[in-house]
Motif scaffolding. Structure first.
Motif, PDB file in Angstrom:
ATOM      1  N   MET B   1       0.847  -1.196   0.000  1.00  0.00           N
ATOM      2  CA  MET B   1       0.000   0.000   0.000  1.00  0.00           C
ATOM      3  C   MET B   1       0.884   1.249   0.000  1.00  0.00           C
ATOM      4  SD  MET B   1      -2.992   0.977   2.687  1.00  0.00           S
ATOM      5  CE  MET B   1      -4.301  -0.136   2.256  1.00  0.00           C
ATOM      6  N   ASN B   2       0.673   2.136  -0.972  1.00  0.00           N
ATOM      7  CA  ASN B   2       1.542   3.303  -1.034  1.00  0.00           C
ATOM      8  C   ASN B   2       1.037   4.423  -0.118  1.00  0.00           C
ATOM      9  OD1 ASN B   2      -0.540   4.593  -2.369  1.00  0.00           O
ATOM     10  ND2 ASN B   2       0.229   4.031  -4.386  1.00  0.00           N
ATOM     11  N   ILE B   3       1.872   5.471  -0.046  1.00  0.00           N
ATOM     12  CA  ILE B   3       1.608   6.555   0.915  1.00  0.00           C
ATOM     13  C   ILE B   3       0.309   7.312   0.585  1.00  0.00           C
ATOM     14  CG2 ILE B   3       3.047   8.278  -0.295  1.00  0.00           C
ATOM     15  CD1 ILE B   3       4.072   9.112   2.465  1.00  0.00           C
ATOM     16  N   THR B   4      -0.004   7.437  -0.698  1.00  0.00           N
ATOM     17  CA  THR B   4      -1.231   8.155  -1.095  1.00  0.00           C
ATOM     18  C   THR B   4      -2.464   7.390  -0.614  1.00  0.00           C
ATOM     19  OG1 THR B   4      -0.001   8.629  -3.097  1.00  0.00           O
ATOM     20  CG2 THR B   4      -2.271   9.357  -3.059  1.00  0.00           C
ATOM     21  N   ARG B   5      -2.399   6.071  -0.721  1.00  0.00           N
ATOM     22  CA  ARG B   5      -3.545   5.252  -0.305  1.00  0.00           C
ATOM     23  C   ARG B   5      -3.726   5.284   1.201  1.00  0.00           C
ATOM     24  NH1 ARG B   5      -4.997  -0.552  -2.749  1.00  0.00           N
ATOM     25  NH2 ARG B   5      -7.165  -0.088  -2.346  1.00  0.00           N
ATOM     26  N   ILE B   6      -2.607   5.239   1.932  1.00  0.00           N
ATOM     27  CA  ILE B   6      -2.689   5.326   3.405  1.00  0.00           C
ATOM     28  C   ILE B   6      -3.316   6.677   3.778  1.00  0.00           C
ATOM     29  CG2 ILE B   6      -1.343   5.406   5.544  1.00  0.00           C
ATOM     30  CD1 ILE B   6       0.669   3.530   4.156  1.00  0.00           C
ATOM     31  N   GLY B   7      -2.878   7.716   3.069  1.00  0.00           N
ATOM     32  CA  GLY B   7      -3.422   9.050   3.313  1.00  0.00           C
ATOM     33  C   GLY B   7      -4.909   9.122   3.028  1.00  0.00           C
ATOM     34  N   LEU B   8      -5.318   8.487   1.934  1.00  0.00           N
ATOM     35  CA  LEU B   8      -6.739   8.509   1.556  1.00  0.00           C
ATOM     36  C   LEU B   8      -7.595   7.798   2.615  1.00  0.00           C
ATOM     37  CD1 LEU B   8      -8.728   9.365  -0.628  1.00  0.00           C
ATOM     38  CD2 LEU B   8      -8.280   7.229  -1.819  1.00  0.00           C
ATOM     39  N   VAL B   9      -7.079   6.654   3.103  1.00  0.00           N
ATOM     40  CA  VAL B   9      -7.813   5.913   4.138  1.00  0.00           C
ATOM     41  C   VAL B   9      -7.903   6.762   5.416  1.00  0.00           C
ATOM     42  CG1 VAL B   9      -7.710   3.885   5.645  1.00  0.00           C
ATOM     43  CG2 VAL B   9      -7.284   3.631   3.206  1.00  0.00           C
ATOM     44  N   SER B  10      -6.779   7.389   5.782  1.00  0.00           N
ATOM     45  CA  SER B  10      -6.766   8.243   6.980  1.00  0.00           C
ATOM     46  C   SER B  10      -7.734   9.417   6.821  1.00  0.00           C
ATOM     47  CB  SER B  10      -5.346   8.732   7.228  1.00  0.00           C
ATOM     48  OG  SER B  10      -5.332   9.687   8.226  1.00  0.00           O
ATOM     49  N   LEU B  11      -7.766   9.988   5.633  1.00  0.00           N
ATOM     50  CA  LEU B  11      -8.669  11.116   5.352  1.00  0.00           C
ATOM     51  C   LEU B  11     -10.137  10.681   5.458  1.00  0.00           C
ATOM     52  CD1 LEU B  11      -8.624  14.128   4.319  1.00  0.00           C
ATOM     53  CD2 LEU B  11      -9.000  13.188   2.062  1.00  0.00           C
ATOM     54  N   ILE B  12     -10.429   9.505   4.901  1.00  0.00           N
ATOM     55  CA  ILE B  12     -11.812   8.992   4.943  1.00  0.00           C
ATOM     56  C   ILE B  12     -12.238   8.757   6.398  1.00  0.00           C
ATOM     57  CG2 ILE B  12     -13.214   6.954   4.415  1.00  0.00           C
ATOM     58  CD1 ILE B  12     -11.641   6.759   1.761  1.00  0.00           C
ATOM     59  N   VAL B  13     -11.351   8.064   7.149  1.00  0.00           N
ATOM     60  CA  VAL B  13     -11.676   7.771   8.561  1.00  0.00           C
ATOM     61  C   VAL B  13     -11.827   9.081   9.337  1.00  0.00           C
ATOM     62  CG1 VAL B  13     -10.728   6.756  10.675  1.00  0.00           C
ATOM     63  CG2 VAL B  13     -10.636   5.478   8.561  1.00  0.00           C
TER      64      VAL B  13
END
Lengths: 266, 185
Positions: B1-13
């Motif tokens: 999982m790349n950094i953008t995806r981790i960021g997107l998940v964090s943003l959604i949560v």
């Protein structure tokens, strides 16, 4: 099981935006099912009142998560089997020097395991965030650990059903729609009331949708909200056995069909 | 999982949590009464709470119908105008209120920290009585949102946005980096 194949399958199934959508859906539902911590009690009753609150919230979250998990699981398994068949990737997979059993296990595990873990991690996060205190943390971890096998078995049932439908229909859209309809049908049955069904309604606690929730309720000995029915006579172990039966009910015939009879037409 | 995806998940949560934590989930009246309190005895109540902000706490306030089993004044132990000594200790073990009052008595309290608030009530009167403890919140007052969840949601949202930005910058830089010249020969 071939780990490289499993990793590739997980990447394919959980590609953008599936994982993000699943996180959003499950987190939103979990957060809205949890009860805000505000309780007046006395010193001797702190532990028992906190346990009651945590278990009540856990059961509510598990119950609320069931429908989205069923739908997600059904859609992902259908996509995994039927789309590969339609796109011709199944033929490539079957020509690899990997047994059919391994391919079936990889496809199954790639959906069921991440979905169960996602549900469990988000439940744990929501409950820890909501009841965070030195007294409550151990209660939360202990009670949520029981939700893991229960959710896993419930998800396995729907995954088995979805795999069977996908292998029978072999068309992506048709199998996704049929699986979603089957999931809704099982959910709909569990919403029927004794006024509609009469005495048969007592048996609804044994349906695949209600059984996981009843397992948790019986496991934690949650007091009955109304006149107890058949569930009062069934032990938590028996409910667990019922869940295991449901989990393998569609899985075993689908596995046998896939490994012995399934053919890819040219 | 790349950094953008981790960021997107964090943003959604973070955004979902922000949506939930920006409004109040406690409102109305919660009243509890345990044992009968004899003369000179002390009753201890424990309030397990999230940091839900301002509320009104009442001691000795009789529950009104339809919540009470009996009409007001019917129970011989439902006494009013009882002199009591009241002490409220907050989640950080600090004494917030310590005073002698006559029931029913209401005062403002701020549940600013997550944890256990303890209320000690000593009956200084000359008769046994029940001693209900009530906490009253405004109806859906935004000040009664859970402060720590709100902060966490902002932190997760900001972290998610920062990670997405970082991920996009890394992707942009790596795509536009000039390839190194290969040594000739």
């Amino acid at each position: 099981m071939d780990l490289a194949l499993l990793e590739a399958e997980i990447r394919k199934v959980w590609g953008r935006p599936i994982f993000e959508l699943a996180v959003a859906l499950v987190f939103f539902i979990s957060l809205n099912s949890v009860q805000t911590l505000f309780e007046i009690t006395t010193f001797p009753r702190i532990q028992s009142d906190l346990s009651r609150l945590v278990i009540f919230s856990l059961i509510r979250i598990t119950g609320a998560q069931m429908l989205p998990l069923v739908l997600l699981c059904g859609i992902l398994v259908s996509l995994s089997f039927a789309r590969d068949y339609e796109q011709g990737q199944m033929q490539t997979l079957l020509s690899l020097p990997v047994s059919r059993a391994a391919i079936f296990a990889v496809k199954f595990v790639a959906v069921v395991l991440p979905l169960t873990l996602l549900s469990w991690v988000l439940t744990l996060f929501v409950l820890l965030m909501n009841y965070c205190s030195p007294v409550a943390n151990s209660i939360v971890v202990q009670s949520v650990s029981w939700a893991l096998p229960v959710t896993f078995l419930a998800v396995m049932f729907y995954a088995g059903l979805a795999a069977m439908i996908a292998l029978a229909l072999k068309k992506t859209i048709a199998s996704v729609l049929t699986t979603v309809l089957a999931g809704f049908f099982v959910w709909f049955i569990s919403t029927l009331t004794p006024e509609m069904l009469g005495s048969i309604a007592d048996y609804l606690v044994f349906t695949p949708y209600k059984a996981p929730i009843m397992t948790l309720e019986r496991l934690f000995d949650v007091p009955f909200m109304h006149e107890p029915g058949l569930e009062a006579t069934v032990s938590p172990a028996a409910f667990f056995l019922l869940l295991i039966f449901y989990a393998v009910m569609f899985l075993v015939p689908t596995y046998i069909y896939f490994t012995k009879k399934f053919e890819v037409k040219e | 999982m790349n950094i953008t995806r981790i960021g997107l998940v964090s943003l959604i949560v973070g955004l979902i949590l922000l949506l939930n934590a920006s409004s109040s989930h406690v409102s109305g009246h919660l009243s509890v009464s345990y044992d009968i309190l004899d003369e000179g005895e002390t009753q201890t109540y424990v309030i397990l709470t999230a940091p839900v902000g301002p509320a009104n706490m009442c001691i000795g306030l009789r529950p009104t119908s339809p919540h009470s089993d009996l009409p007001p004044g019917f129970n011989q132990y439902d006494l009013t105008e009882v002199p009591v000594h009241l002490k409220l200790v907050d989640a950080n073990n600090r004494t917030v209120v310590e005073q002698d009052v006559i029931t029913p008595d209401c005062f403002d309290v701020n549940f600013g920290a997550r944890g256990t608030y303890t209320v000690y009530v000593t009956n200084n009167g000359n008769a046994s009585t029940t001693m209900p403890l009530s906490v009253i919140f405004d109806f859906h007052n935004p000040e009664n949102r859970e402060a720590d969840k709100y902060l966490l949601s902002i932190a997760l949202t900001a972290l998610g946005a920062a990670l997405i930005a970082a991920g996009l910058v890394i992707t942009f830089v790596s795509k536009h980096r000039k390839p190194r010249k290969q040594p000739s020969g």
